[in-house]
Design a protein around this motif. Structure first.
Motif, PDB file in Angstrom:
ATOM      1  N   ASP A 244      39.830 -71.027 -11.915  1.00  0.00           N
ATOM      2  CA  ASP A 244      39.441 -69.621 -11.957  1.00  0.00           C
ATOM      3  C   ASP A 244      38.192 -69.395 -12.803  1.00  0.00           C
ATOM      4  O   ASP A 244      38.075 -68.418 -13.556  1.00  0.00           O
ATOM      5  N   ILE A 245      37.230 -70.323 -12.652  1.00  0.00           N
ATOM      6  CA  ILE A 245      35.948 -70.198 -13.337  1.00  0.00           C
ATOM      7  C   ILE A 245      34.922 -69.558 -12.410  1.00  0.00           C
ATOM      8  O   ILE A 245      34.002 -68.875 -12.836  1.00  0.00           O
ATOM      9  N   GLY A 246      35.109 -69.807 -11.100  1.00  0.00           N
ATOM     10  CA  GLY A 246      34.175 -69.286 -10.119  1.00  0.00           C
ATOM     11  C   GLY A 246      34.755 -69.379  -8.720  1.00  0.00           C
ATOM     12  O   GLY A 246      35.955 -69.584  -8.554  1.00  0.00           O
ATOM     13  N   TYR A 247      33.901 -69.232  -7.729  1.00  0.00           N
ATOM     14  CA  TYR A 247      34.361 -69.277  -6.342  1.00  0.00           C
ATOM     15  C   TYR A 247      33.367 -70.065  -5.491  1.00  0.00           C
ATOM     16  O   TYR A 247      32.215 -70.291  -5.891  1.00  0.00           O
ATOM     17  N   LEU A 248      33.822 -70.490  -4.332  1.00  0.00           N
ATOM     18  CA  LEU A 248      32.981 -71.249  -3.416  1.00  0.00           C
ATOM     19  C   LEU A 248      32.138 -70.290  -2.577  1.00  0.00           C
ATOM     20  O   LEU A 248      32.662 -69.576  -1.732  1.00  0.00           O
ATOM     21  N   ALA A 249      30.851 -70.303  -2.836  1.00  0.00           N
ATOM     22  CA  ALA A 249      29.952 -69.442  -2.075  1.00  0.00           C
ATOM     23  C   ALA A 249      29.648 -70.047  -0.717  1.00  0.00           C
ATOM     24  O   ALA A 249      29.546 -69.336   0.284  1.00  0.00           O
ATOM     25  N   ALA A 250      29.497 -71.371  -0.683  1.00  0.00           N
ATOM     26  CA  ALA A 250      29.128 -72.024   0.571  1.00  0.00           C
ATOM     27  C   ALA A 250      29.590 -73.464   0.575  1.00  0.00           C
ATOM     28  O   ALA A 250      29.462 -74.170  -0.430  1.00  0.00           O
ATOM     29  N   LEU A 251      30.144 -73.876   1.684  1.00  0.00           N
ATOM     30  CA  LEU A 251      30.360 -75.293   1.941  1.00  0.00           C
ATOM     31  C   LEU A 251      29.115 -75.810   2.652  1.00  0.00           C
ATOM     32  O   LEU A 251      28.558 -75.132   3.525  1.00  0.00           O
ATOM     33  N   THR A 252      28.692 -77.015   2.293  1.00  0.00           N
ATOM     34  CA  THR A 252      27.540 -77.568   3.002  1.00  0.00           C
ATOM     35  C   THR A 252      27.852 -77.771   4.482  1.00  0.00           C
ATOM     36  O   THR A 252      26.950 -77.745   5.320  1.00  0.00           O
ATOM     37  N   ALA A 253      29.139 -77.909   4.809  1.00  0.00           N
ATOM     38  CA  ALA A 253      29.547 -78.009   6.216  1.00  0.00           C
ATOM     39  C   ALA A 253      29.266 -76.724   6.974  1.00  0.00           C
ATOM     40  O   ALA A 253      29.070 -76.744   8.197  1.00  0.00           O
ATOM     41  N   GLU A 254      29.268 -75.592   6.267  1.00  0.00           N
ATOM     42  CA  GLU A 254      28.914 -74.323   6.903  1.00  0.00           C
ATOM     43  C   GLU A 254      27.403 -74.220   7.101  1.00  0.00           C
ATOM     44  O   GLU A 254      26.934 -73.585   8.045  1.00  0.00           O
ATOM     45  N   MET A 255      26.653 -74.821   6.213  1.00  0.00           N
ATOM     46  CA  MET A 255      25.203 -74.761   6.274  1.00  0.00           C
ATOM     47  C   MET A 255      24.647 -75.663   7.375  1.00  0.00           C
ATOM     48  O   MET A 255      23.709 -75.290   8.084  1.00  0.00           O
ATOM     49  N   TRP A 256      25.231 -76.850   7.497  1.00  0.00           N
ATOM     50  CA  TRP A 256      24.767 -77.834   8.480  1.00  0.00           C
ATOM     51  C   TRP A 256      25.979 -78.655   8.899  1.00  0.00           C
ATOM     52  O   TRP A 256      26.345 -79.613   8.230  1.00  0.00           O
ATOM     53  N   PRO A 257      26.644 -78.291   9.985  1.00  0.00           N
ATOM     54  CA  PRO A 257      27.847 -79.024  10.407  1.00  0.00           C
ATOM     55  C   PRO A 257      27.567 -80.506  10.640  1.00  0.00           C
ATOM     56  O   PRO A 257      26.562 -80.880  11.239  1.00  0.00           O
ATOM     57  N   VAL A 258      28.466 -81.335  10.122  1.00  0.00           N
ATOM     58  CA  VAL A 258      28.390 -82.799  10.247  1.00  0.00           C
ATOM     59  C   VAL A 258      27.045 -83.307   9.690  1.00  0.00           C
ATOM     60  O   VAL A 258      26.381 -84.153  10.280  1.00  0.00           O
ATOM     61  N   HIS A 259      26.658 -82.770   8.552  1.00  0.00           N
ATOM     62  CA  HIS A 259      25.392 -83.187   7.959  1.00  0.00           C
ATOM     63  C   HIS A 259      25.512 -84.555   7.289  1.00  0.00           C
ATOM     64  O   HIS A 259      26.603 -84.973   6.895  1.00  0.00           O
ATOM     65  N   PRO A 260      24.399 -85.251   7.144  1.00  0.00           N
ATOM     66  CA  PRO A 260      24.426 -86.518   6.411  1.00  0.00           C
ATOM     67  C   PRO A 260      24.649 -86.241   4.937  1.00  0.00           C
ATOM     68  O   PRO A 260      24.059 -85.328   4.371  1.00  0.00           O
TER      69      PRO A 260
END
Length: 443
Positions: A244-260
């Motif tokens: 409970d220090i913070g929250y997930l703003a973005a998963l890199t999977a959301e930014m670029w699916p199946v990214h390297p």
């Protein structure tokens, strides 16, 4: 800002050096290879040029398949003893691969890109060129950008545009710039947060303060207000939410699916001297990745990684992250889509493990975007030549063939094709300049 970056890099490189763990002390259990619980018995005499290699790793989920290969006996099955050496930080890993195992360092290991390419040219090693080969991709995804609870009202998410005024307004409301951090400059986790900020209309070099901070300082830094956002691999983003220090703003999977994500790379002199051992290493890794990717093995994987010898992190923290059981955004919306979590073998874009040149090229093109290395890496032609020098797809294909992988799992070419990001930008490896031209924020 520059002084703080230098201080933290030197501090983290010096802090604890490297903890060497001869994790091959446990003999492989009886079992049935990648489809079962463990590998079969070790090869009596595989005819390898050497029987050992020392690989560095950082305790995040990107390293999971290396640990599996040791603990489940997949490397030993192919006649190779892999000694895993926990790295205190990415600068420590960089310095230790320059030293090499003969000098008490490492032969290679887990890397953010384009570190192996830059080390090859001496760009991040004070001119000391240590040629390396990228042999395989270890993982796709498994990264996130966490944001402090102080920004709950703004509810930062993948599309940062609605929250941009809050971030840009920090000098007026807080008396300083918004602070974001990553674990190593000019590589994966720096590039993810830069892309996220840039897509939201925020210049990471001008509008905010971007810091380099070891992942072990993530929780405390977020607690004490040293940073408002942090880009790194799990379990750290998950722990920020859990504590409970913070929250997930973005998963890199959301930014670029199946990214390297992160890759296995080894010193070129070791591979050139031990080509059979390099193929054996790859065969063990491929079987480890298949095992780690199976849903039924996630609980056991979490238990394995949680030990003091490896991650020293509770399995209760690791298991949800491995299973992609996330809570996203300030409202902690549950997400249980396995396609958003760490991928070690299978994906909608084919086998994860293959070291596509097209994917490595993107990291170097991003280096050009931000002009990270002027006078050392300035053109797309240089980037392509460097990828050709470092990526060893031929060894991966040889290992896959010897392992008996289905022909459909062995890519035929060096390109995965066009890549599309969440904001509609397309990276075409056949035309990187068009990608650069399409980006609004760049140097």
């Amino acid at each position: 800002m520059t002084n703080r970056r230098k201080f933290l890099s030197v501090f983290s490189a010096t802090l604890a050096g490297t903890l060497f763990l001869n994790a091959c002390g446990n003999p492989p259990e009886k079992g049935g290879g990648a489809d079962g619980g463990t590998a079969s018995a070790p090869v009596a005499d595989a005819g390898l040029e050497t029987k050992t290699i020392t690989l560095g790793y950082v305790p995040i989920v990107e390293a999971a398949s290396l640990v599996v290969g040791v603990e489940k006996g997949f490397f030993a099955k192919h006649g190779l003893e892999v000694k895993l050496a926990k790295q205190a930080s990415w600068p420590a890993a960089r310095d230790n691969v320059v030293i090499g195992s003969a000098g008490g360092g490492i032969d290679g290991g887990q890397w953010q890109l384009p570190m192996p390419h830059l080390i090859t040219e001496g760009i991040i090693t004070n001119g000391n060129k240590v040629p390396m080969y990228v042999l395989a991709q270890l993982i796709s995804q498994g990264n996130g950008i966490a944001v402090s609870n102080s920004l709950k009202k703004a509810n930062l998410r993948v599309d940062l545009t609605p929250a941009a005024p809050t971030i840009l307004g920090f000098p007026k409301t807080e008396g300083r710039k918004f602070r974001a951090a990553h674990t190593y400059p000019n590589a994966n986790q720096d590039l993810w947060i830069r892309y996220w900020l840039g897509a939201g209309g925020i210049d990471p070099d001008k509008d905010i303060e971007l810091l380099t901070v070891p992942s072990t300082e993530t929780l405390q830094g977020m607690r004490n207000g040293t940073m408002e956002a942090f880009s790194t691999g799990d379990p750290w983003p998950f722990r920020i939410v859990r504590d409970d220090i913070g929250y997930l703003a973005a998963l890199t999977a959301e930014m670029w699916p199946v990214h390297p994500e992160e890759f296995l790379a080894v010193r070129a002199d070791w591979v050139d001297k031990h080509p059979k051992a390099a193929v054996a290493l790859l065969k063990g890794l491929m079987e480890s990745q298949q095992w780690a990717d199976k849903a039924e093995n996630k609980t056991a994987l979490a238990q394995m990684l949680s030990s003091r010898a490896y991650f020293n992190t509770p399995a209760a923290v690791l298991e949800p992250a491995l299973k992609a059981e996330y809570k996203l955004g300030a409202d902690l919306k549950p997400s249980n889509d396995p396609k958003l979590g760490p991928l070690y073998w299978n994906s909608d874009r084919g086998v994860i493990s293959y070291p596509y040149k097209s994917l490595s090229l993107w990291f170097l093109v991003e280096s050009l975007r931000w002009k990270f290395h002027p006078g050392k890496l300035d053109t797309i032609e240089q980037a392509k030549a460097l990828v050709d020098k470092v990526n060893r797809e031929d060894l991966w294909r040889q290992a896959a063939t010897e392992l008996g992988l289905p022909a459909g799992d062995i890519p035929k070419g060096s390109s995965r094709g066009k890549e599309t990001f969440f904001d509609g930008i397309v990276f075409d490896p056949e035309n990187p300049q068009a990608y650069l031209d399409s980006l609004k924020i760049k140097r």
